[in-house]
Design a protein around this motif. Structure first.
Motif, short mmCIF file in Angstrom:
data_model
loop_
_atom_site.label_atom_id
_atom_site.label_comp_id
_atom_site.label_asym_id
_atom_site.label_seq_id
_atom_site.Cartn_x
_atom_site.Cartn_y
_atom_site.Cartn_z
N LEU A 1 -1.21 10.77 -0.47
CA LEU A 1 -0.85 11.43 0.80
C LEU A 1 0.60 11.87 0.70
CD1 LEU A 1 -2.28 8.65 3.13
CD2 LEU A 1 -3.34 10.88 2.72
N SER B 1 -1.81 0.59 2.19
CA SER B 1 -0.99 1.68 1.68
C SER B 1 0.32 1.19 1.09
CB SER B 1 -0.70 2.68 2.81
OG SER B 1 0.12 2.06 3.77
N TYR C 1 -4.01 3.76 -0.57
CA TYR C 1 -3.34 5.01 -0.18
C TYR C 1 -1.89 4.97 -0.68
CZ TYR C 1 -7.25 5.38 3.02
OH TYR C 1 -8.51 5.45 3.54
N TYR D 1 -2.65 3.48 7.88
CA TYR D 1 -3.28 2.81 6.72
C TYR D 1 -2.72 1.41 6.46
CZ TYR D 1 -5.14 7.45 6.15
OH TYR D 1 -5.78 8.64 6.37
#
Ligand code: FAD
Length: 292
Positions: free
Chosen positions: A8, A27, A49, A23
């Motif tokens: 991302l 993440s 993530y 997240y």
């Protein structure tokens, strides 16, 4: 082997904080990737993530104002600090530190925010910024907060960053008059992390002999960058001489809480703390005298 992840790219701080909120513990922030990718390749960290903040120009800055001091955005690279004429003029110890931090390639990618957030006890910036009395600003979706960098480091590779928080900025007050700060690490491979490092700051009075203030910070000599507070106290208000500096360095080595690893035993680290503290105290005192 590295696990698959979803990449991302955050284009604003707000977007990065939204991703972090969304997240949560699945993440991880990535900036220069110089520390994180090693952990991911070793399988020690496997986020689902990966939130990339490398391109956040909002956090890429070096500013100075006489009242507020220095402000460095978290995505500023080591190389930018090393090359900054502003830093060279007002905080030369940071240039000395950066020049010996890793290779140019790593300094071009690695960021100051990533270095501090990684929480490595052998990181170079931690001790120097603590000697400079730095504060860090963090933010999550709800609020911003500031805390002394000294309180930011909690344990080996553990910081005070909470879930959903981003390191935003490092703030450093102007260096007080008649104060000099010195830093050195002892390393086996040039530009590698230090086996032990020491940052020392000395403020003298108009005579250049009496110590008005002292800060001594040890790197890689405890699970976190550690102030040698008893050693500092031995110097405050005293007339400085080589004998006193040697005794203060001895005290600093007693205050160290060294660990043993492939690079050094606990005893050797204590020995290095004493040697480097003596050297840095003498260097910062000599430099402070020249500022009168
Ligand atoms: C070969 C090599 C030699 C090195 N030598 C030295 C050395 O001599 N001295 C030294 O001090 N360091 C050294 N390092 C470490 C290097 O300086 C750091 O890895 C680098 O500064 C980390 O910054 P980064 O942007 O690459 O962080 P990343 O690797 O992207 O991230 C590191 C950690 O910080 C977190 N993070 C990053 N930015 C933020 C943020 N803004 N807010 C919250 N969390 C964040 C990430 O989630 C991750 O946990 C070396 C690294 C290598 C690969």
């Amino acid at each position: 082997m590295m696990q698959d992840f979803i990449y991302l790219r955050a284009n604003t701080v707000k977007e990065a904080l939204d991703f972090l909120e969304q997240y949560k513990d699945d993440s991880k922030i990535i900036c220069g990737g110089q520390s994180l990718l090693i952990l991911m390749r070793q399988g020690l960290v496997s986020p689902k993530y990966l939130i990339d903040i490398k391109h956040l120009e909002e956090l890429n800055y070096i500013k100075f104002a006489s009242q507020e001091g220095l402000k460095i955005g978290a995505t500023t690279t080591h190389r930018a600090l090393e090359k900054s004429s502003l830093i060279k003029k007002r905080y030369p110890v940071l240039v000395d530190m950066e020049k010996n931090l890793a290779s140019i390639q790593t300094r071009n990618w690695g960021t100051i925010g990533g270095n501090l957030a990684h929480g490595d006890p052998a990181g170079d910036p931690g001790p120097v910024f603590i000697a400079l009395n730095a504060v860090v600003k963090t933010a999550n979706k709800e609020r911003e907060r500031t805390l002394p960098l000294e309180e930011f480091f909690i344990d080996f590779f553990e910081t005070a960053l909470e879930e959903g928080e981003l390191l935003i900025e490092i703030q450093v007050p102007a260096i007080p008059p008649k104060t000099a700060v010195a830093y050195e690490k002892f390393n086996i491979i040039k530009n590698d992390q230090g086996v032990v490092s020491v940052a020392a700051s000395i403020t003298v009075d108009d005579s250049g002999i009496k110590c008005k203030d002292a800060r001594i910070v040890l790197g890689a000599a405890a699970p976190i960058p550690k102030r040698a507070k008893e050693s500092e106290q031995m110097l405050r208000g005293q007339k400085l001489n080589d004998r006193l500096l040697d005794r203060a360095a001895e005290k600093a080595s007693e205050e160290a809480e060294p660990f043993a690893d492939v690079h050094a035993t606990e005893e050797y680290r204590k020995f290095l703390v004493k040697a480097l503290t003596t050297k840095m105290l003498k260097k910062s005192w000599e430099q402070a005298k020249k500022l009168i």
